[in-house]
Design a protein around this motif. Structure first.
Motif, mmCIF file in Angstrom:
data_model
loop_
_atom_site.group_PDB
_atom_site.id
_atom_site.type_symbol
_atom_site.label_atom_id
_atom_site.label_comp_id
_atom_site.label_asym_id
_atom_site.label_seq_id
_atom_site.Cartn_x
_atom_site.Cartn_y
_atom_site.Cartn_z
ATOM 1 N N LYS A 506 0.834 -1.191 0.000
ATOM 2 C CA LYS A 506 0.000 0.000 0.000
ATOM 3 C C LYS A 506 0.873 1.247 0.000
ATOM 4 C CE LYS A 506 -3.881 -2.268 2.343
ATOM 5 N NZ LYS A 506 -4.804 -2.248 3.493
ATOM 6 N N GLU A 507 0.217 2.406 0.028
ATOM 7 C CA GLU A 507 0.963 3.660 0.079
ATOM 8 C C GLU A 507 1.727 3.740 1.398
ATOM 9 O OE1 GLU A 507 0.268 8.510 0.252
ATOM 10 O OE2 GLU A 507 -1.442 7.138 0.158
ATOM 11 N N PHE A 508 3.053 3.743 1.287
ATOM 12 C CA PHE A 508 3.894 3.861 2.478
ATOM 13 C C PHE A 508 5.303 4.265 2.041
ATOM 14 C CE2 PHE A 508 6.975 2.496 5.583
ATOM 15 C CZ PHE A 508 6.404 2.899 6.773
ATOM 16 N N GLY A 511 1.685 10.169 1.999
ATOM 17 C CA GLY A 511 1.897 11.579 1.716
ATOM 18 C C GLY A 511 1.406 12.438 2.866
ATOM 19 N N ASP A 512 1.950 13.650 2.956
ATOM 20 C CA ASP A 512 1.584 14.543 4.064
ATOM 21 C C ASP A 512 0.772 15.744 3.599
ATOM 22 O OD1 ASP A 512 3.453 16.034 2.730
ATOM 23 O OD2 ASP A 512 4.906 16.098 4.369
ATOM 24 N N GLY A 517 2.842 10.324 -1.366
ATOM 25 C CA GLY A 517 3.329 9.132 -0.707
ATOM 26 C C GLY A 517 3.996 8.178 -1.683
ATOM 27 N N LEU A 518 4.557 7.113 -1.166
ATOM 28 C CA LEU A 518 5.262 6.126 -1.977
ATOM 29 C C LEU A 518 4.301 4.985 -2.289
ATOM 30 C CD1 LEU A 518 8.135 5.974 -3.052
ATOM 31 C CD2 LEU A 518 8.727 4.528 -1.121
#
Length: 525
Positions: A506-508, A511-512, A517-518
């Motif tokens: 998953k996205e990790f 994003g902030d 995000g990655l």
């Protein structure tokens, strides 16, 4: 005597100072070139019209460069002569000069001198250009000057269009989205994807090739200009200048049911039975019906057999190791894993990944645990650091020989006995992917091996070693087009002993709000 020496020294210094000041107030003994680099010329523009004079150009009177515009195809903005150079820092830059109908007299490869004094630099329809001049400002000094091929990923142009506008670029391996119908033509705005992003190809209805049918895949040479989008913002697009700017490529596309989406080469602590590969299914797969195989290679200099891989991916020994994937299933768009028997995320005493979809789980380093068909037991399928190459290749079926061509392949590192330029060559075969091409897409020369021709892209090893880096490649594979629409890239996640499967799939990190995000590699429609 000391006084005489001091007086002579003072007199010599004075002659140097005052003699130098007679020529220029800037650099003693130097003269300003009459030609300013286009890189410097463009830097004068600060969102307001800029009058060009010898003073405002710091002593220069114009530019010299190579023409890249061609009005024969009737697809460029009228009146514009486009010139490029690399005079500053070896940085290619271009500028458009409005000289009216006389711009049509020039063709790509003409070397020209342009007197810019009296002109004004301004933005017109988004494009930086010099206005207020006539054809008399241009002097042609040569013809047929070479223009180096400038392959630029579309994402680079979108990120920094000012760097590329009014220069000749080539969009390589461009495919249209949506896939064109037999009746579709160039006329209008068409979206082209080169594996990096979608980019607009603009063709005027009056262009000589406007009604030509669209190809399946091609290289598109042209110049970068602008058009206004629905929101009123100018966005870059590519304008083909003439039919010769289109190089139609083979419509053959390697349809990859399985692609490499991530892997761990160096877990924290011992690597014995710790490495694994994450793969992504681009369609529903029942491996008992449609088997695949995965082969790793390791170019560590001490591994046997030494020398170049005479049998390519099938070399065996400590150099290549094969896993057969012939049981289990994977749904389209889901991840599955091949590698360590303990199913741990980051080596000994780390989180279990047993709930993931493991198609093959094996202690590849245990005594007697050979690969499926070839490969000796090996505590390291991959190298931990340095520059020696290691790689992963996926094959349809379970038979892999010296001539087998994979459906996907990834390399880390570059050095070692990877490719011998003998006749025939010896090395690791690649396939058409987001990174590699069996035929060079620009020169159209065959290059079926890694490190041959343009097939030089590779990942770098994560540093420092022994950190548990997961290579999260983050590409996008479009199953409707059967091709990569966003190329994979070097993205790494520093796993801990308590990391979870979500960090891989998953996205990790997330994003902030200001940074993205990655994301993992994924299937898109």
């Amino acid at each position: 005597m000391r006084k005489i020496i001091l007086n002579i020294t003072w007199l010599f210094s004075s002659m140097m100072i005052f003699g130098g000041c007679e020529k220029t107030g800037n650099f003693p003994g130097a003269e300003v070139s009459p030609y300013i680099a286009i890189f410097d010329l463009r830097s004068f523009y600060k969102d307001a019209d800029f009058a060009l004079s010898q003073k405002s150009m710091l002593g220069s009177t114009g530019i010299t460069g190579v023409v890249v515009s061609d009005h024969s195809g009737k697809n460029l903005p009228s009146g514009l002569l486009m010139v490029q150079d690399k005079l500053r820092l070896n940085e290619l830059r271009g500028i458009a000069i409005n000289i009216g109908t006389e711009a049509e007299q020039y063709v790509p490869g003409d070397s020209v001198i342009v007197n810019l004094v009296g002109g004004t630099m301004k933005r017109v329809d988004g494009l930086l250009q010099v206005t207020g001049l006539t054809g008399s400002a241009v002097t042609k000094v040569a013809s047929d000057q070479p223009i180096a091929i400038n392959r630029v990923p579309s994402s680079y142009i979108l990120a920094d269009p000012d760097k590329y506008e009014s220069t000749e670029v080539v969009i390589v391996k461009g495919g249209f989205d949506p896939i064109p119908a037999p009746t579709d033509t160039y006329s209008g705005d068409k979206l082209v994807n080169d594996g990096f992003d979608n980019f607009t190809l603009h063709t005027e209805a009056s262009a000589t090739f406007a009604n030509n049918p669209l190809p399946g895949m091609a290289n598109f040479f042209g110049v970068v200009t602008y058009s206004k989008n629905a929101g009123g913002k100018y966005t870059p697009h590519l304008r083909i200048r003439r039919p010769e700017d289109i190089t139609v490529l083979s419509s053959t596309v390697t349809q990859a049911a399985v692609v490499v989406s991530g892997f761990v080469t160096d877990v924290e602590g011992t690597d014995l039975d710790g490495e694994y590969i994450q793969l992504l299914a681009t369609r529903d797969i029942d491996f008992s019906v449609t088997p695949f195989s995965l082969v790793t290679c390791n170019q560590t200099s001490g591994y046997t057999p030494t020398g170049f891989p005479a049998n390519g991916w099938a070399t065996g020994g400590l150099r290549t190791y094969k896993f057969d994937l012939k049981t289990g299933t994977a749904a389209k768009g889901t991840y599955f894993y091949v590698g360590n028997s303990k199913k741990l995320i980051n080596g000994q005493n780390s989180t279990s990944m047993a709930q993931a979809n493991w198609i093959v789980s094996r202690n590849y380093g245990a005594t007697g645990t050979t690969g499926d068909g070839f490969g000796s037991p090996n505590t390291n399928l991959f190298i931990n650091s340095g520059t020696f190459a290691c790689g992963i290749a996926v094959f349809e079926g379970t038979t892999v020989t010296r001539t087998s061509v994979p459906i996907d392949v990834i390399f880390i590192g570059y050095n070692g006995s990877v490719l011998s330029s003998t006749n025939p060559p010896v090395g690791y075969r690649i396939t058409n992917t987001d990174w590699y091409d069996i035929v060079n897409p620009v020169s159209l020369v065959e290059q079926p091996f890694y490190k041959q021709g343009s097939n030089t892209i590779c990942l770098a090893y994560g540093t420092p070693s022994d950190s548990g880096w997961f290579y999260k490649l983050g590409g996008e594979y479009n199953v409707r087009l059967d091709r990569w629409v966003k190329a994979r890239a070097q993205r790494v996640v520093d796993l801990s002993k308590t990391s979870t499967l979500d960090e891989l799939e998953k996205e990790f990190p997330a994003g902030d709000g200001t940074t993205e995000g990655l994301f993992p590699t994924k299937v898109v429609q």
